[in-house]
Every structure is written in structure tokens, then in C-alpha cells.
Design a protein around this motif. Sequence first.
Motif, PDB file in Angstrom:
ATOM      1  N   VAL A   1       0.854  -1.278   0.149  1.00 47.66           N
ATOM      2  CA  VAL A   1      -0.096   0.084  -0.043  1.00 47.66           C
ATOM      3  C   VAL A   1       0.823   1.167  -0.207  1.00 47.66           C
ATOM      4  O   VAL A   1       0.673   2.215  -0.712  1.00 47.66           O
ATOM      5  CB  VAL A   1      -1.179  -0.063   1.076  1.00 47.66           C
ATOM      6  CG1 VAL A   1      -0.444   0.426   2.652  1.00 47.66           C
ATOM      7  CG2 VAL A   1      -2.011   0.999   0.874  1.00 47.66           C
ATOM      8  N   THR A   2       1.800   1.288   0.602  1.00 44.67           N
ATOM      9  CA  THR A   2       2.822   2.300   0.730  1.00 44.67           C
ATOM     10  C   THR A   2       3.535   2.588  -0.768  1.00 44.67           C
ATOM     11  O   THR A   2       3.620   3.778  -1.351  1.00 44.67           O
ATOM     12  CB  THR A   2       3.888   2.114   1.887  1.00 44.67           C
ATOM     13  OG1 THR A   2       3.502   1.707   2.742  1.00 44.67           O
ATOM     14  CG2 THR A   2       4.790   3.274   1.890  1.00 44.67           C
TER      15      THR A   2
ATOM     16  N   LEU B   1       0.600   3.801  -3.090  1.00 41.74           N
ATOM     17  CA  LEU B   1       0.419   5.166  -2.710  1.00 41.74           C
ATOM     18  C   LEU B   1       1.401   6.187  -3.235  1.00 41.74           C
ATOM     19  O   LEU B   1       1.172   7.178  -3.622  1.00 41.74           O
ATOM     20  CB  LEU B   1      -0.025   5.415  -1.134  1.00 41.74           C
ATOM     21  CG  LEU B   1      -1.385   4.927  -0.857  1.00 41.74           C
ATOM     22  CD1 LEU B   1      -1.413   5.267   0.843  1.00 41.74           C
ATOM     23  CD2 LEU B   1      -2.290   5.768  -1.420  1.00 41.74           C
ATOM     24  N   SER B   2       2.764   5.695  -3.108  1.00 40.86           N
ATOM     25  CA  SER B   2       4.073   6.440  -3.448  1.00 40.86           C
ATOM     26  C   SER B   2       3.749   6.760  -4.820  1.00 40.86           C
ATOM     27  O   SER B   2       4.166   7.762  -5.427  1.00 40.86           O
ATOM     28  CB  SER B   2       5.041   5.575  -3.116  1.00 40.86           C
ATOM     29  OG  SER B   2       6.506   6.141  -3.318  1.00 40.86           O
TER      30      SER B   2
ATOM     31  N   PHE C   1       1.371   9.440  -5.828  1.00 44.67           N
ATOM     32  CA  PHE C   1       1.715  10.581  -5.501  1.00 44.67           C
ATOM     33  C   PHE C   1       2.659  11.128  -6.664  1.00 44.67           C
ATOM     34  O   PHE C   1       2.732  12.365  -6.928  1.00 44.67           O
ATOM     35  CB  PHE C   1       2.357  10.869  -4.047  1.00 44.67           C
ATOM     36  CG  PHE C   1       1.162  10.997  -2.998  1.00 44.67           C
ATOM     37  CD1 PHE C   1       0.412  12.222  -3.010  1.00 44.67           C
ATOM     38  CD2 PHE C   1       0.823   9.847  -2.408  1.00 44.67           C
ATOM     39  CE1 PHE C   1      -0.548  12.099  -2.049  1.00 44.67           C
ATOM     40  CE2 PHE C   1      -0.214  10.037  -1.606  1.00 44.67           C
ATOM     41  CZ  PHE C   1      -0.948  11.069  -1.320  1.00 44.67           C
TER      42      PHE C   1
ATOM     43  N   LEU D   1       0.659  17.633  -3.088  1.00 44.59           N
ATOM     44  CA  LEU D   1      -0.090  16.827  -2.420  1.00 44.59           C
ATOM     45  C   LEU D   1       0.543  16.253  -1.155  1.00 44.59           C
ATOM     46  O   LEU D   1       0.289  15.101  -0.655  1.00 44.59           O
ATOM     47  CB  LEU D   1      -0.791  15.627  -3.379  1.00 44.59           C
ATOM     48  CG  LEU D   1      -1.745  16.065  -4.515  1.00 44.59           C
ATOM     49  CD1 LEU D   1      -2.139  14.608  -5.224  1.00 44.59           C
ATOM     50  CD2 LEU D   1      -2.967  16.745  -4.037  1.00 44.59           C
TER      51      LEU D   1
ATOM     52  N   LEU E   1      -2.156  10.107   4.986  1.00 43.89           N
ATOM     53  CA  LEU E   1      -2.505   8.750   4.635  1.00 43.89           C
ATOM     54  C   LEU E   1      -1.420   7.933   5.277  1.00 43.89           C
ATOM     55  O   LEU E   1      -1.495   7.019   5.658  1.00 43.89           O
ATOM     56  CB  LEU E   1      -2.495   8.580   3.329  1.00 43.89           C
ATOM     57  CG  LEU E   1      -4.039   8.957   2.593  1.00 43.89           C
ATOM     58  CD1 LEU E   1      -3.878   8.740   1.156  1.00 43.89           C
ATOM     59  CD2 LEU E   1      -5.064   8.640   3.304  1.00 43.89           C
TER      60      LEU E   1
ATOM     61  N   ALA F   1       8.451   7.021   1.442  1.00 47.03           N
ATOM     62  CA  ALA F   1       7.638   7.306   0.176  1.00 47.03           C
ATOM     63  C   ALA F   1       8.277   8.561  -0.514  1.00 47.03           C
ATOM     64  O   ALA F   1       8.596   8.341  -1.827  1.00 47.03           O
ATOM     65  CB  ALA F   1       6.407   7.394   0.502  1.00 47.03           C
TER      66      ALA F   1
ATOM     67  N   PHE G   1     -14.247   5.542   6.281  1.00 50.20           N
ATOM     68  CA  PHE G   1     -13.340   4.701   6.205  1.00 50.20           C
ATOM     69  C   PHE G   1     -11.836   5.069   6.445  1.00 50.20           C
ATOM     70  O   PHE G   1     -11.198   4.497   7.061  1.00 50.20           O
ATOM     71  CB  PHE G   1     -13.248   4.446   4.348  1.00 50.20           C
ATOM     72  CG  PHE G   1     -12.121   3.468   4.082  1.00 50.20           C
ATOM     73  CD1 PHE G   1     -11.832   2.476   4.279  1.00 50.20           C
ATOM     74  CD2 PHE G   1     -11.003   4.189   3.289  1.00 50.20           C
ATOM     75  CE1 PHE G   1     -10.754   1.595   4.000  1.00 50.20           C
ATOM     76  CE2 PHE G   1      -9.863   3.736   2.820  1.00 50.20           C
ATOM     77  CZ  PHE G   1      -9.809   2.042   3.319  1.00 50.20           C
ATOM     78  N   LEU G   2     -11.483   6.496   6.083  1.00 52.11           N
ATOM     79  CA  LEU G   2     -10.144   6.769   6.463  1.00 52.11           C
ATOM     80  C   LEU G   2     -10.124   7.047   7.895  1.00 52.11           C
ATOM     81  O   LEU G   2      -8.850   7.205   8.394  1.00 52.11           O
ATOM     82  CB  LEU G   2      -9.601   8.124   5.639  1.00 52.11           C
ATOM     83  CG  LEU G   2      -9.321   7.675   4.216  1.00 52.11           C
ATOM     84  CD1 LEU G   2      -8.991   8.982   3.072  1.00 52.11           C
ATOM     85  CD2 LEU G   2      -8.194   6.632   3.879  1.00 52.11           C
TER      86      LEU G   2
ATOM     87  N   TRP H   1      -8.985   2.836   8.266  1.00 57.01           N
ATOM     88  CA  TRP H   1      -7.730   3.088   7.412  1.00 57.01           C
ATOM     89  C   TRP H   1      -6.470   2.857   8.584  1.00 57.01           C
ATOM     90  O   TRP H   1      -6.340   3.806   9.404  1.00 57.01           O
ATOM     91  CB  TRP H   1      -7.556   4.355   6.698  1.00 57.01           C
ATOM     92  CG  TRP H   1      -6.262   4.594   6.297  1.00 57.01           C
ATOM     93  CD1 TRP H   1      -5.405   5.748   6.638  1.00 57.01           C
ATOM     94  CD2 TRP H   1      -5.456   3.921   5.303  1.00 57.01           C
ATOM     95  NE1 TRP H   1      -4.072   5.471   6.067  1.00 57.01           N
ATOM     96  CE2 TRP H   1      -4.361   4.778   5.073  1.00 57.01           C
ATOM     97  CE3 TRP H   1      -5.743   2.950   4.396  1.00 57.01           C
ATOM     98  CZ2 TRP H   1      -3.119   4.139   4.421  1.00 57.01           C
ATOM     99  CZ3 TRP H   1      -4.823   2.665   3.393  1.00 57.01           C
ATOM    100  CH2 TRP H   1      -3.404   3.375   3.300  1.00 57.01           C
TER     101      TRP H   1
ATOM    102  N   LEU I   1      10.300  -1.111  -1.314  1.00 60.80           N
ATOM    103  CA  LEU I   1       9.527  -0.057  -1.559  1.00 60.80           C
ATOM    104  C   LEU I   1       9.652   0.668  -3.109  1.00 60.80           C
ATOM    105  O   LEU I   1       8.625   0.997  -3.703  1.00 60.80           O
ATOM    106  CB  LEU I   1       9.630   0.829  -0.437  1.00 60.80           C
ATOM    107  CG  LEU I   1       8.619   2.381  -0.406  1.00 60.80           C
ATOM    108  CD1 LEU I   1       7.123   1.805  -0.510  1.00 60.80           C
ATOM    109  CD2 LEU I   1       8.986   3.344   0.562  1.00 60.80           C
TER     110      LEU I   1
ATOM    111  N   ALA J   1      -4.058  -1.718  -3.624  1.00 59.02           N
ATOM    112  CA  ALA J   1      -3.135  -2.161  -2.694  1.00 59.02           C
ATOM    113  C   ALA J   1      -3.392  -3.524  -2.057  1.00 59.02           C
ATOM    114  O   ALA J   1      -2.739  -4.240  -1.773  1.00 59.02           O
ATOM    115  CB  ALA J   1      -2.365  -1.054  -2.016  1.00 59.02           C
TER     116      ALA J   1
END
Lengths: 202, 258
Positions: free
Chosen positions: A38-39, A42-43, A46, A65, A72, A80, A195-196, A200, B156, B210
Motif C-alpha cells: 500500500v505504501t 500510494l507512493s 503521488f 499533495l 495517509l 515514500a 473509512f479513512l 484506515w 518500496l 493495494a
Amino acid sequence: MHVVDGVLSAPVLLAGAGATLAGTAVGLRALDHRNLPVTGVLSATFFVASLIHVPIGPSSVHLVLSGLLGLLLGWLAFPAVLVAAALQAVFFGYGGLFVLGVNVANVALPAVLLAAALRPWIWREGPVGTACAFTLGAGSVLATSLLVALSLALSGEAFWLPAKLTVVSHLPVALIEGFLCVGALALVRRVRPGFLAEVWQP
Amino acid sequence: MALGHSSAAWNGQALSRDGGQLAAFDPRLKLLLAAAFALAVVLVEGSALKAFFVVVGLSLCVAARIPRAKLLRRIAALEGFMVMMVILLPFTVPGPTLFTVGGLHASWTGLFQGIDILLTATAVVCGLMALVGSLPANVLGQTLASLGVPERLVALLMLTVRYLDVVGGEYRRMRNSMRARAFVAGTNRHTWRSVGHLVGMGLLRSIDRAERVTDAMRCRGFDGRYPILYPFRWQPRDSLAATAAMLALTGVVMWSML
């Protein structure tokens, strides 16, 4: 807002590298095989967002952002941003090698701290939540431009004027980021209520 | 590739990729040489030697077969405020007069300082792109790991590169559907709210994706690091290149400081 190699003085470079090392170390401690994907995704998100341009009069600015990233990911934002900045330097030619630490710290530090400060109120309905979302988006860009200006100003008197202009030229960017952040969080709240805020966990 | 990061694209675990004449060398050598080259560029004094390093960097890019259009675009990627700073430097650095505009005094010292910054930045970026940017991203990750970068940070990096194109495709689809509904970006609140919604939706989709990725990876026994299928082999020619490059770089730096 990437500073290139050959501008900043050695103490500024060392301070930036130290801050980035410390932040990344904290972030890596929280990173395990469960939240790695997930990192990473998301990285990448962005990274792609930083290629989106929004018109501003005859010119355009690209999104940062960083505030949303800090919200997050928390401290995971440091690794990230480090990864994204390293990729940008190597594959795109933005920034440089020895300034990497300064560039990462300038973006990640305000985002992480501001997001942590605003987190308790940002998911509230109504004006409080909206104000917090705007502050997160606009504030992190503004703080980043201030840190860039500080890095320049500490590197020599000749850079004082460019440092001031950096802050002034980022004021409209900060305004746009503020409105974007409000829009993004409003959508998340409407599409996936709670959710967040509750579910999250990065 | 609309997003222009195709050179960062994921190449799976295959090590075969056309990297020009530099492809034969060990990736670890290339990464360390890129750092040594950047250090030499920063340390060396005088515009002439910095310009010499720009020429070396450009030659390396040609040898690594970095496409010329991409190379030029990336050299031009100095952001607005860096260019602005170089233009302002003659006016903010005291020194012998170059010219005077409406009472403003421009100095030669500042002009040379600005040119030095431009040359330094260009040389470092050229060296980085030729020596490191020519590596496929998975090889870059493996190289960093073998040089002591924490494995999770490397994982990562590889995941980020892997999903750049996927997320980029998702963004293009959403942007196209906005265009199909006649959205035109402008300088107004409507644009900012709409792009904000675009970002929010992009984030939610990324989080959902993800989750699926995590499940699929755990199914296959992912434990936080990527297995290395092709270990690097350091050859005699790598030692030779390393020695020659270090001698040359040290020589030039020492000479400039004399």
C-alpha cells in the motif's frame, strides 16, 4: 521545488541529509511486508499526481499533495518521498544527488508534522473539517516553500532575494493545493464514509 | 508514453536490456561511479573544468544510448525558480560591474557563480542518467540492496516503479472520462474541486488495488523482500574501469585545487 546540486552550502546539505535519514529510519521501522504494497502504490500515486498540471492564468503548476501523503502514511511518508525523489532525480533529472536529503526533508517534514497536528479534527463534518483540510493542503506547501527558502538563505547572502521570491511564487500554489485537499477529502468522506477516519491503517 | 517515465518502467527480473557500451559493466560499479563523478563535479573549481565535466557527462549519456530528445528534455527540466535564481545572481552578488540596468548593478562574479551552478547541476544530472538511469528499475533495486540500502526501502522502490504505469493508466482513464463530460480546466474553484475529486477517487482506488496486491503477494509468500535470481558478478574489466575512473577523477580534482 527541487533544489539542484551546486547551490547549497555543506552544513545545509548535511542537516537535510540528517533529517531525511532520521525520518526514513522512523518510517522504515513501521514498514513491514503487510503495508509495503500500500505504501508503494500510494507512493506511485503521488508520483503520478506530481505530473498533473493545473492551469493558473496563462501558466500552470503541478500538484504536490504532500499534505495528503502525510495524512495517509504518517512517518511512512518519509521513505515514500525519498523513493519518489530518488526516482525523479535518476530518471527525470529533477534535483540532484547531494541535495536529495534536503529536498526530501523539505517536502516530507512539514507534511508529516502538519498532518499529525490536524488529524484529530480533519474528519469532522462542517466548517471545522473543511478548514483543517484546507490548512493541510495549503500549509504543507507553504511550509515546504519556507524550508526551501531557509535552505537557500542559509547558504549565502546572495540567495536571499531568490529565497523570498520562492515563497511569494508558491503562494498561489498553496491556495490551489488547499482547495484540492478540501475536494479530495470531501469525496473520500462521501464515497466511503468513515473509512479513512476509522478503518484506515497504513 | 504520455507520462514520459518509460525508462523507469518495470522490466521484470530479466537482466537483458540495451544499455549501450556501458551495459557490460557491473551495476554496482556504475552506481558508485555516478556518486564519485557527482562528488568530483561539486568539488572541482572553475567554470572551464565544470564545463569539461558536462562534456564527459554528455558523452556518457551518448555511450549509454539515452535517447537524445529525452536527454534534452531532462536537461531543460531545471525548474523555473532555479533559472530565476541564476538570472538574479549577478544582481545579488557584489563584484566588478558587468552592466547597469536602471540603477541595478550586475556583477561578473554573480554571472560566473550562476554559470557554475548551471554547469554543476547539468553535469551531475547527465552522469546520474547515463550511469544509473540506464539501469532497469529492478536492477537498480538489486544494486542498492547489495550496497547496503535497507531491503524494505529497496522493496518500496521496486513497488513504486511497478505501479507507476498502472496508476498512470488509471489517472488517464479518469481524466478522459472527465473530458468526455466536457470538463475544461481553468483557474477557478470548480476546476480545483473537480481535480480534488479526481485525486480523492484516485487515492481510494489505489488503496483498494493495494489491498488486492497485498493479498496476492502474501499468497505467493512475500516476506518484505524480493528474491534475487541473477547475482552480480564483478569482472576484471570492472576493476580496470574503476581504477581508471578513480585516478582520472582524483587527478582532475587535485589539479583544479593546485
